[in-house]
Enzyme design. Structure first.
Site, PDB file in Angstrom:
ATOM      1  N   LYS A 138      33.347  28.908  29.603  1.00 33.73           N
ATOM      2  CA  LYS A 138      32.234  28.656  30.510  1.00 33.73           C
ATOM      3  C   LYS A 138      31.991  27.159  30.656  1.00 33.73           C
ATOM      4  O   LYS A 138      32.413  26.353  29.826  1.00 33.73           O
ATOM      5  CB  LYS A 138      30.959  29.322  29.966  1.00 33.73           C
ATOM      6  CG  LYS A 138      30.958  30.835  29.976  1.00 33.73           C
ATOM      7  CD  LYS A 138      29.634  31.368  29.442  1.00 33.73           C
ATOM      8  CE  LYS A 138      29.597  32.874  29.386  1.00 33.73           C
ATOM      9  NZ  LYS A 138      29.584  33.496  30.712  1.00 33.73           N
ATOM     10  N   ARG A 151      32.489  44.227  30.089  1.00 34.96           N
ATOM     11  CA  ARG A 151      32.976  45.524  30.570  1.00 34.96           C
ATOM     12  C   ARG A 151      34.002  46.119  29.609  1.00 34.96           C
ATOM     13  O   ARG A 151      34.174  47.339  29.560  1.00 34.96           O
ATOM     14  CB  ARG A 151      33.553  45.356  31.973  1.00 34.96           C
ATOM     15  CG  ARG A 151      34.758  44.488  32.092  1.00 34.96           C
ATOM     16  CD  ARG A 151      34.958  43.921  33.482  1.00 34.96           C
ATOM     17  NE  ARG A 151      33.964  42.897  33.787  1.00 34.96           N
ATOM     18  CZ  ARG A 151      33.922  42.217  34.927  1.00 34.96           C
ATOM     19  NH1 ARG A 151      34.814  42.453  35.876  1.00 34.96           N
ATOM     20  NH2 ARG A 151      33.002  41.300  35.123  1.00 34.96           N
TER      21      ARG A 151
END
Length: 451
Positions: free
Chosen positions: A227, A301
């Site tokens: 990130k 996920r």
């Protein structure tokens, strides 16, 4: 968490005024000064919740240390639910983030009057409010003070005291279960993972539970798809889904709701290490489906996939709701007031939307056209963990839904609503919001009584 007592001795008095020209919540100081919060026309539960919160915030800004909340007009307008909403808004506005600074926040006392005979309704609402604040506390906690082990311990201590059955699975057990997608993420961190399972058996004995599956990434660097510096500042809040499902079960247990519900929380960290998974890897999930990894920052996920399989095959879930701070795409689409939703079942969808209305939360349903499913196809595996052509919020949800095994399923993406630097609703404070707790509680309560 502030408590509400019956009493009259306070610096200010809050009174709801109902008349033909509209509604206002007036703040009357003992010396006679009056400040009014306009509600518009006939109040709803949510306008009462918002108005009471606004009033409390104004009082605190004025330096007040106490107030009496007169619930009688709210009861006259909306019954016990009106009083409960008024009290909840006031309590939530009093919330303060945990602080590690020296000194304490100035205390503020709320007193309640005009709600005689409604102690049960107020107690039930207070249980939900405290569950929301418990979730806020967890999400507000820095990642170095809330590892997966820390989160498991805190949830277990609180849930166990309410009669909730607690099981914490360590890495050895989850490897034995074949949770390869979960471990692809979890094994990147020094702090070991924990699969937190909380069971509320309030319903008919042997009846299959509804599973509430919450993403529990305590620290998310993005892995090798690192990130940005700005993105890393929000890394601690990526377990808000896990906090929400735990909070919902706490409220169900405290209010003794006759429903069977299980919360499954895959608690991990997504960090960088020599053994971290990489873009291009192919991993095998607990379900047996293989997954091509295109982005290591699409880790939520992956752990949800195995958590859904666990809920179905180990807990016997009959229906599933998963909730997660899953995608920046959802924030870009819906902002900070509304969460995204995907589903494969109209009945469960309608039940959740009715629950959200009672809770005062907003969700918007995304489409699931066949072309979206094609975007997560892989040439070398059963699925790919990142879309080949945009639509990030939709395709992320559809990826998770591929592991629902055709059971009734709803997916909630709270990436935009779980944390606010600037409160969007009056009963929020800067930081964690406790998003999803009230809606999930109301959903399970509604399933229990058929509403």
């Amino acid at each position: 968490m502030v408590k509400l007592w019956q009493g009259e001795s306070a610096q200010w008095r809050m009174e709801l005024e109902l008349n033909g020209e509209g509604t206002a919540l007036s703040l009357r100081m003992k010396e006679g000064r009056v400040l009014s919060v306009c509600l518009g026309g006939q109040p709803t539960e949510n306008t009462l919740r918002r108005a009471a919160a606004k009033a409390v915030k104004v009082l605190r800004e004025l330096g007040a240390d106490s107030a009496v909340l007169d619930a009688a007009p709210a009861v006259e307008a909306l019954g016990p639910e009106g009083a409960a909403a008024l009290a909840q808004g006031a309590e939530l506005a009093c919330y303060r983030q945990p602080s590690w600074k020296e000194g304490e926040d100035k205390p503020f006392a709320l007193y309640l009057t005009g709600a005689e005979g409604l102690e049960g309704a107020l107690a039930r609402a207070d249980a939900v409010t405290r569950a929301v604040c418990f979730a806020r506390d967890l999400v507000n906690c820095p990642a170095n003070l809330l590892t997966p082990e820390d989160m498991a311990r805190r949830m277990a201590q609180t849930a166990g005291g309410l009669g909730i059955e607690v099981e914490i699975l360590d890495g050895t057990r989850t490897r034995e279960l074949g949770m390869g997608a979960y471990h692809a993420v979890a094994d990147s961190a020094v702090h070991p993972p924990r699969l937190i399972v909380l069971r509320w058996r309030g319903g008919k004995k042997g009846a299959p539970p509804i599973a509430l599956v919450g993403k529990g990434v305590c620290c998310d660097t993005g892995g090798y798809c690192l990130k940005t510096a700005a993105g890393l500042k929000g890394t601690r809040g990526d377990m808000a889904g896990g906090a929400a499902v735990c909070g919902a079960l706490l409220a169900l247990a405290e209010n003794n709701i006759p429903v069977n519900a299980v919360a499954v929380i895959p608690a991990v960290e997504n960090r960088l290490s020599a053994d971290s998974f990489l873009p291009g890897d192919v991993i095998r999930s607990m379900s047996g489906k293989t997954i091509q990894v295109n982005n290591t920052d699409a880790e939520g996920r992956l752990i949800l996939a195995d958590a859904l399989t666990y809920a179905i095959r180990q807990e016997g879930a009959a229906k599933i709701v998963d909730i997660a701070t899953l995608t920046g795409a959802c924030v870009a689409t819906l902002g900070f007031t509304t969460a995204g939703l995907l589903t494969n079942h109209e009945g469960l969808f309608l039940a959740l939307m009715n629950a959200a209305k009672r809770a005062g939360e907003q969700y918007w349903r995304f489409p699931d056209f066949p072309e979206y499913h094609k975007m997560i196809e892989s040439p070398v595996a059963d699925l790919c963990n990142q879309s080949s052509d945009g639509c990030g919020a939709i395709t992320a949800g559809l990826f998770v839904g591929a592991f629902a095994e055709n059971l009734p399923w709803v997916h909630l993406d709270i990436a935009g609503t779980a944390w606010v630097d600037r409160p969007r609703w009056e009963y929020q404070t800067a930081g964690a919001t406790g998003a999803g707790v009230s809606t999930l509680y109301e959903l399970c309560r509604g399933l229990a009584d058929g509403t």
